[in-house]
Scaffold this motif. Structure first.
Motif, PDB file in Angstrom:
ATOM      1  N   HIS A 298       0.652  -1.288   0.042  1.00  0.00           N
ATOM      2  CA  HIS A 298       0.070   0.057   0.015  1.00  0.00           C
ATOM      3  C   HIS A 298       0.893   1.266  -0.017  1.00  0.00           C
ATOM      4  CE1 HIS A 298      -2.575   3.076   1.222  1.00  0.00           C
ATOM      5  NE2 HIS A 298      -3.614   2.370   0.860  1.00  0.00           N
ATOM      6  N   PRO A 299       0.428   2.323  -0.780  1.00  0.00           N
ATOM      7  CA  PRO A 299       1.400   3.341  -0.856  1.00  0.00           C
ATOM      8  C   PRO A 299       1.257   4.527   0.186  1.00  0.00           C
ATOM      9  CG  PRO A 299      -0.616   3.848  -2.326  1.00  0.00           C
ATOM     10  CD  PRO A 299      -0.712   2.404  -1.644  1.00  0.00           C
ATOM     11  N   TYR A 300       0.849   4.035   1.467  1.00  0.00           N
ATOM     12  CA  TYR A 300       0.857   5.229   2.485  1.00  0.00           C
ATOM     13  C   TYR A 300       2.087   5.775   2.772  1.00  0.00           C
ATOM     14  CZ  TYR A 300       3.731   1.959   5.467  1.00  0.00           C
ATOM     15  OH  TYR A 300       4.865   1.169   5.676  1.00  0.00           O
ATOM     16  N   ALA A 301       3.262   5.133   2.451  1.00  0.00           N
ATOM     17  CA  ALA A 301       4.557   6.198   2.821  1.00  0.00           C
ATOM     18  C   ALA A 301       4.898   7.033   1.617  1.00  0.00           C
ATOM     19  CB  ALA A 301       5.562   4.958   2.951  1.00  0.00           C
ATOM     20  N   GLN A 302       3.948   7.132   0.514  1.00  0.00           N
ATOM     21  CA  GLN A 302       4.598   8.290  -0.255  1.00  0.00           C
ATOM     22  C   GLN A 302       4.635   9.606   0.238  1.00  0.00           C
ATOM     23  OE1 GLN A 302       2.223   8.277  -3.850  1.00  0.00           O
ATOM     24  NE2 GLN A 302       2.149   6.251  -4.207  1.00  0.00           N
ATOM     25  N   GLY A 303       5.644  10.292  -0.136  1.00  0.00           N
ATOM     26  CA  GLY A 303       5.897  11.724   0.289  1.00  0.00           C
ATOM     27  C   GLY A 303       6.812  11.952   1.533  1.00  0.00           C
ATOM     28  N   PRO A 304       7.189  12.780   2.073  1.00  0.00           N
ATOM     29  CA  PRO A 304       7.937  12.808   3.117  1.00  0.00           C
ATOM     30  C   PRO A 304       6.914  13.038   4.534  1.00  0.00           C
ATOM     31  CG  PRO A 304       8.165  14.721   2.035  1.00  0.00           C
ATOM     32  CD  PRO A 304       7.321  14.003   1.237  1.00  0.00           C
ATOM     33  N   ARG A 305       5.836  13.447   4.288  1.00  0.00           N
ATOM     34  CA  ARG A 305       4.777  13.653   5.274  1.00  0.00           C
ATOM     35  C   ARG A 305       4.617  12.508   6.341  1.00  0.00           C
ATOM     36  NH1 ARG A 305      -0.353  16.349   3.320  1.00  0.00           N
ATOM     37  NH2 ARG A 305      -0.743  16.541   5.506  1.00  0.00           N
ATOM     38  N   TRP A 306       4.774  11.238   5.899  1.00  0.00           N
ATOM     39  CA  TRP A 306       4.500  10.106   6.519  1.00  0.00           C
ATOM     40  C   TRP A 306       5.226   9.957   8.050  1.00  0.00           C
ATOM     41  CZ3 TRP A 306       7.460   5.799   8.187  1.00  0.00           C
ATOM     42  CH2 TRP A 306       8.553   5.664   7.626  1.00  0.00           C
ATOM     43  N   GLU A 307       6.683  10.620   7.749  1.00  0.00           N
ATOM     44  CA  GLU A 307       7.398  10.203   8.833  1.00  0.00           C
ATOM     45  C   GLU A 307       7.483  11.603   9.749  1.00  0.00           C
ATOM     46  OE1 GLU A 307      11.550  11.195   7.725  1.00  0.00           O
ATOM     47  OE2 GLU A 307      11.199  11.915   5.950  1.00  0.00           O
ATOM     48  N   SER A 308       6.814  12.389   9.405  1.00  0.00           N
ATOM     49  CA  SER A 308       6.652  13.629  10.471  1.00  0.00           C
ATOM     50  C   SER A 308       6.379  13.301  11.822  1.00  0.00           C
ATOM     51  CB  SER A 308       5.696  14.653  10.121  1.00  0.00           C
ATOM     52  OG  SER A 308       4.353  14.326   9.892  1.00  0.00           O
TER      53      SER A 308
ATOM     54  N   SER B 130      10.375   4.671  -0.763  1.00  0.00           N
ATOM     55  CA  SER B 130      10.480   6.163  -0.786  1.00  0.00           C
ATOM     56  C   SER B 130      11.862   6.450  -1.498  1.00  0.00           C
ATOM     57  CB  SER B 130      10.536   6.727   0.634  1.00  0.00           C
ATOM     58  OG  SER B 130      11.011   7.973   0.497  1.00  0.00           O
ATOM     59  N   THR B 131      11.985   7.587  -2.076  1.00  0.00           N
ATOM     60  CA  THR B 131      13.414   8.110  -2.944  1.00  0.00           C
ATOM     61  C   THR B 131      13.698   9.317  -2.065  1.00  0.00           C
ATOM     62  OG1 THR B 131      11.858   9.539  -4.188  1.00  0.00           O
ATOM     63  CG2 THR B 131      12.287   7.577  -5.105  1.00  0.00           C
ATOM     64  N   HIS B 132      13.239   9.587  -0.942  1.00  0.00           N
ATOM     65  CA  HIS B 132      13.680  10.393  -0.035  1.00  0.00           C
ATOM     66  C   HIS B 132      14.736  10.098   0.766  1.00  0.00           C
ATOM     67  CE1 HIS B 132      10.571  13.327  -1.272  1.00  0.00           C
ATOM     68  NE2 HIS B 132       9.671  12.191  -1.326  1.00  0.00           N
ATOM     69  N   ASP B 133      15.417  11.102   1.473  1.00  0.00           N
ATOM     70  CA  ASP B 133      16.460  10.922   2.377  1.00  0.00           C
ATOM     71  C   ASP B 133      16.192  10.119   3.765  1.00  0.00           C
ATOM     72  OD1 ASP B 133      18.506  11.392   0.552  1.00  0.00           O
ATOM     73  OD2 ASP B 133      18.539  13.457   1.253  1.00  0.00           O
ATOM     74  N   LEU B 134      14.789  10.487   4.004  1.00  0.00           N
ATOM     75  CA  LEU B 134      14.200   9.999   5.332  1.00  0.00           C
ATOM     76  C   LEU B 134      15.313  10.175   6.650  1.00  0.00           C
ATOM     77  CD1 LEU B 134      12.672   6.723   4.073  1.00  0.00           C
ATOM     78  CD2 LEU B 134      11.613   9.316   4.056  1.00  0.00           C
ATOM     79  N   GLN B 135      15.626  11.461   6.751  1.00  0.00           N
ATOM     80  CA  GLN B 135      16.577  11.808   7.615  1.00  0.00           C
ATOM     81  C   GLN B 135      16.293  11.357   9.156  1.00  0.00           C
ATOM     82  OE1 GLN B 135      17.940  15.867   7.281  1.00  0.00           O
ATOM     83  NE2 GLN B 135      18.909  15.492   5.224  1.00  0.00           N
ATOM     84  N   LYS B 136      14.767  11.781   9.491  1.00  0.00           N
ATOM     85  CA  LYS B 136      14.172  11.409  10.787  1.00  0.00           C
ATOM     86  C   LYS B 136      14.148   9.919  10.846  1.00  0.00           C
ATOM     87  CE  LYS B 136      11.233  15.733  10.832  1.00  0.00           C
ATOM     88  NZ  LYS B 136       9.728  15.880  10.961  1.00  0.00           N
ATOM     89  N   VAL B 137      13.955   9.283   9.972  1.00  0.00           N
ATOM     90  CA  VAL B 137      13.749   7.761  10.079  1.00  0.00           C
ATOM     91  C   VAL B 137      15.342   7.244  10.438  1.00  0.00           C
ATOM     92  CG1 VAL B 137      13.206   5.391   9.218  1.00  0.00           C
ATOM     93  CG2 VAL B 137      11.833   7.690   8.745  1.00  0.00           C
ATOM     94  N   SER B 138      16.096   7.725   9.716  1.00  0.00           N
ATOM     95  CA  SER B 138      17.608   7.411   9.939  1.00  0.00           C
ATOM     96  C   SER B 138      17.962   7.751  11.393  1.00  0.00           C
ATOM     97  CB  SER B 138      18.299   8.329   8.902  1.00  0.00           C
ATOM     98  OG  SER B 138      19.839   7.660   8.985  1.00  0.00           O
TER      99      SER B 138
END
Length: 405
Positions: free
Chosen positions: A119-129, A152-160
């Protein structure tokens, strides 16, 4: 003036009204009377709601609708669960705000089951906010994080940063499922960042046989059941209509699916021996610039273990051997034993260099997961026989990277 009653409307009109509503609206509508329920509580209506949501709500959908259809069949109850979970995922994304807690976002009974069908729930950076509070390191939630990272194709710095909080815990002796899922998320983020940095600074170890390979995306990893001995986990364990009160206490069957999917891959043998494998390994406590070129040409041979002249031992113990593999340092072999222990597929083996000027090798402690072989590499201590972990290793089937989303 006479008032038209809903149950006296043409069935086609009732069905049309239901298709224009969301999942919770149809569930509420189906509780009005038997006539309306007979029309709107239908698998095709909930399927249409789910497909429409993927087309209108999500920028890019890679939901495996065929897998959902194979799981739900003509059962409106299962279709309703998927449609309701999809609705809640969208509502959650709309509510996402930096001040919301990670528990509100990640502690969802339906999210792991949605992740299995991509499921595409993680599209975009907003899911990690919402990840301002400590990440919940339970296996099912880490599975969702891994799927989000791969999608995701983002860096996901918060997740990291959140994953880094658990390095001291998981980089030591921790054999839990959470530890190996944490390792997978960590290596994906590390390799992705390293590739981004190194590929921008040519040459990237151009002397290596294979300078680099792309990581597989979430849409490329097959998660459908390998046989009919188990099925996909559907969101929620209670009837969909019972969830209209926004309950979060009804859990699905992700745990069973995760164990069975890995076990059936092990039982089939062909999952391990067909085609070739590839992957990366990373070091703990080193900068991303230290990433080595990938491992390639890994072709496993699987055989049952034997003790002396006796018959092969239990099916849960097999030898795993791959010869003449190659990475940036040279040629190497992989050999070891895969065993089914404590509901996990453990691979205790060794990577031994055979050419290219390299001497010696490294010990591996991996698990067979839906994402391939994931684990740690290092040196087995002579004092206690335990692995001193020096980094993370991840192998996946090369066909996954080659496959089109």
């Amino acid at each position: 003036m006479a008032t038209a009653k809903l149950d006296r409307l043409p069935k086609e009109l009732i069905a049309y009204i239901a298709c224009c509503a969301d999942a919770s609206g149809v569930l509420s509508l189906s509780r009005t009377c038997k006539v309306v329920r007979a029309v709107c509580y239908d698998s095709l209506i909930f399927k249409n709601i789910l497909i429409t949501s993927q087309q209108t709500c999500w920028p890019q959908s890679y939901l495996d609708i065929e897998a959902v259809a194979s799981r739900a069949g003509n059962d409106p109850e299962v279709w309703a669960r998927y449609a309701l979970a999809d609705q809640r995922a969208w509502e959650l994304l709309l509510r996402a705000h930096p001040q919301e807690s990670s528990t509100q976002h990640m502690d969802m009974a339906w999210l792991p089951e949605l992740s299995v069908v991509r499921h595409p729930y993680a599209q975009g950076p907003r899911w990690e906010s919402p990840l301002r509070d400590p990440l919940d390191p339970r296996p099912n939630q880490l599975f969702c994080v891994v799927m989000a990272i791969l999608a995701s194709t983002h860096d996901l710095q918060k997740v990291s940063h959140e994953l880094l909080r658990y390095q001291d815990r998981f980089s030591r002796r921790d054999d839990s499922t959470a530890s190996f899922l944490w390792a997978l998320g960590t290596i994906v983020l590390g390799v992705r960042l390293a590739l981004k940095m190194r590929l921008n600074a040519w040459p990237y170890n151009h002397d290596a046989v294979v300078p680099h390979i792309d990581l597989p995306e979430a849409s490329q990893i097959p998660l459908r059941p390998l046989n009919d001995r188990y099925s996909l986990p559907a969101p929620f364990s209670r009837r969909a209509v019972e969830l209209l009160g926004r309950s979060t206490s009804s859990f699905g069957s992700w745990d069973s699916w995760y164990d069975l999917h890995s076990y059936e891959a092990f039982r089939s043998r062909s999952f391990l021996s067909d085609g070739s494998w590839c992957g990366y390994y990373t070091h703990f406590y080193l900068s991303t610039a230290g990433l080595d070129p990938p491992m390639m040409e890994i072709k496993f041979k699987v055989s049952s273990r034997a003790v002396g002249n006796q018959a092969p031992v239990a099916i849960e113990d097999v030898d795993l051997l791959a010869l003449d593999c190659v990475d940036g340092l040279g040629h190497f072999d992989i050999h070891g034993v895969m065993s089914y222990r404590n509901r996990a597929l453990e691979f205790q083996g060794r990577k031994q260099y055979t050419a290219g000027g390299q001497v010696g090798g490294w010990d591996w402690d991996c698990r067979l997961t839906p994402f391939g072989l994931v684990g740690y590499w290092g040196s087995v201590l002579s004092t206690n026989g335990q692995l001193s972990r020096r980094g993370i290793v991840w192998l996946w089937k090369k066909e996954w990277t080659d496959a089109s989303p």
